[in-house]
Design an enzyme around this catalytic site. Structure first.
Site, PDB file in Angstrom:
ATOM      1  N   ASP A  80       0.364  -5.479  11.402  1.00  0.00           N
ATOM      2  CA  ASP A  80       0.162  -5.841   9.992  1.00  0.00           C
ATOM      3  C   ASP A  80       1.429  -6.473   9.437  1.00  0.00           C
ATOM      4  O   ASP A  80       2.520  -6.334   9.994  1.00  0.00           O
ATOM      5  CB  ASP A  80      -0.225  -4.619   9.161  1.00  0.00           C
ATOM      6  CG  ASP A  80       0.906  -3.604   9.021  1.00  0.00           C
ATOM      7  OD1 ASP A  80       1.524  -3.273  10.058  1.00  0.00           O
ATOM      8  OD2 ASP A  80       1.171  -3.151   7.893  1.00  0.00           O
ATOM      9  N   GLU A 175       1.601  -0.314   9.341  1.00  0.00           N
ATOM     10  CA  GLU A 175       2.960   0.225   9.312  1.00  0.00           C
ATOM     11  C   GLU A 175       3.660  -0.120   8.003  1.00  0.00           C
ATOM     12  O   GLU A 175       4.437   0.680   7.470  1.00  0.00           O
ATOM     13  CB  GLU A 175       3.763  -0.318  10.503  1.00  0.00           C
ATOM     14  CG  GLU A 175       5.128   0.324  10.696  1.00  0.00           C
ATOM     15  CD  GLU A 175       6.266  -0.381   9.959  1.00  0.00           C
ATOM     16  OE1 GLU A 175       7.400   0.120  10.011  1.00  0.00           O
ATOM     17  OE2 GLU A 175       6.027  -1.442   9.324  1.00  0.00           O
TER      18      GLU A 175
END
Length: 408
Positions: A80, A175
């Site tokens: 991400d 994350e």
């Protein structure tokens, strides 16, 4: 090196921005686009036991080619990108043989990546840089790490003469919003320890990070005609200002460094009737971290007494300093240090002013120091990564695998 460039570009042009307001995992559907691509690529390069679960956590194995037992190690990165800046329509620019001068990211908007402001650029004169076009972030955090891990695994598959034990690879969603390790199955991963490839400049090797918490302050006001408001109006915006004024103004990200902690207000909105703001709380020292939370509680109590219980404070711990979990197995840091030194990289051992999946994983039973991925200026339009740094990160991964294979 072109292989690294092509792979990296194929990843960063896929939008994988996460969303902290979402309750799903991954937090955005678009993260699946890259996750599914990574599964295909891992299979294509010859990795075994390639899996992806219902929450988009990816794992894969490079089997041992030894005739003896050695520790199983892992390498982990997240796919991400930060919600702090747009990750849509990433249009990378390649700057070959960087000359040490200003780089025009966007001529129309006069957006310049300059070594006068970003001095680290001067370390990379003569190298190939990948930058943004000034309208989005780049996504080197942490698609550079993914690129490096897959490239290193591909190299080991193609060079069976390099001896190594069992290697596990893991890629995670979310994350950037602090949830990357929340649903990571440490037992399934099955490694004795791992390394996150999620640091910045070449040479970084980190085993300390912030203790971290989030806080949301909500203020309920009362709107009354301002001409007749005496003793009646409760101005939520004004009380927000009071709250912020009672916090230590010098303990903010822009005025702190190294192991200094901070409060960081990153969202604020409101009117007379309702106001709210959100912040993060950070400190390397656990006692100071707890004191910061105590301070917010005291301010809340003080202002609630003054303004008739109009403030609600919600605080939540996010992760802790992994140092206490790494120090008992410090040889795993020494292996990474030796790997860097063997390929003429000077290790830069320093605390992370942030967190990684590894900080949470360390407390889940998987000790996980952090190694450089090469990028700079994460989470914004000035982000860039030297290709040579990514190449060196690949070499570090390979060398770690070699060193563990001969570890006594």
């Amino acid at each position: 090196m072109q292989n690294i460039i092509d792979r990296f570009l194929s990843y960063v042009t896929i939008d994988t921005q996460s969303d902290s307001s979402s309750k799903t995992t991954p937090s955005t559907k678009k993260q699946w686009d890259l996750a599914n691509l990574l599964v295909k690529e891992l299979k294509k390069i010859g990795m075994k036991e390639v899996t992806i679960d219902n929450n988009a956590y990816i794992m894969a194995t490079l089997p041992s080619n030894l005739d003896k037992e050695v520790p199983t190690i892992g390498f982990i990165s997240h796919f991400d990108t930060s919600p702090d800046y747009s990750g849509t329509h990433v249009n990378p620019q390649i700057v070959k043989d960087y000359d040490g001068q200003d780089i025009v990211l966007n001529e129309k908007e006069n957006i310049i990546l300059s070594p006068d402001y970003f001095e680290d650029l001067l370390q990379y004169k003569g190298q190939t840089l990948i930058t943004t076009d000034g309208t989005t972030l780049l996504g080197a955090d942490d698609k550079a790490g993914i690129t490096e891990i897959i490239t290193a695994m591909e190299y080991l598959v193609q060079h069976p003469e390099i001896k190594h034990g069992k290697i596990r690879v893991g890629f995670t969603p979310d994350e950037e919003i602090g949830r990357g390790a929340h649903k990571f199955d440490v037992k399934k991963f099955g490694a004795d320890w791992a390394y996150t490839m999620d640091g910045s400049q070449i040479g970084e090797l980190e085993y300390e990070n912030f203790n971290a918490a989030s806080a949301k302050i909500t203020i309920k006001g009362k709107s009354v005609h301002p001409g007749y408001a005496k003793g009646k109006m409760v101005n939520a915006v004004g009380i927000s200002n009071e709250f912020i004024a009672l916090m230590p103004m010098e303990e903010v990200p822009e005025q702190t460094w190294r192991r200094e902690g901070f409060f960081h207000i990153h969202h604020i909105k409101g009117n007379v009737e309702h106001a709210e703001f959100e912040m993060i709380i950070r400190d390397h020292d656990r006692n100071k971290f707890e004191q910061r939370k105590v301070l917010l509680n005291k301010i809340t109590e003080q202002l609630n007494e003054k303004h008739r219980d109009c403030i609600t404070l919600e605080m939540k711990d996010q992760y802790y300093n992994m140092r206490e979990k790494i120090e008992p197995v410090f040889y795993i840091v020494e292996i990474a240090k030796k790997a860097m030194e063997s390929i003429d990289i000077k290790p830069i051992i320093k605390p992370i002013r942030g967190g990684t999946d590894g900080s949470q994983l360390s407390f889940m039973g998987l000790p996980c120091p952090n190694i450089f991925a090469g990028g700079h200026n994460f989470h914004g339009k000035y982000e860039y990564v030297p290709v040579e740094s990514m190449q060196k990160a690949v070499e570090v991964i390979v060398k770690i695998c070699e060193l563990v294979a001969i570890k006594k």
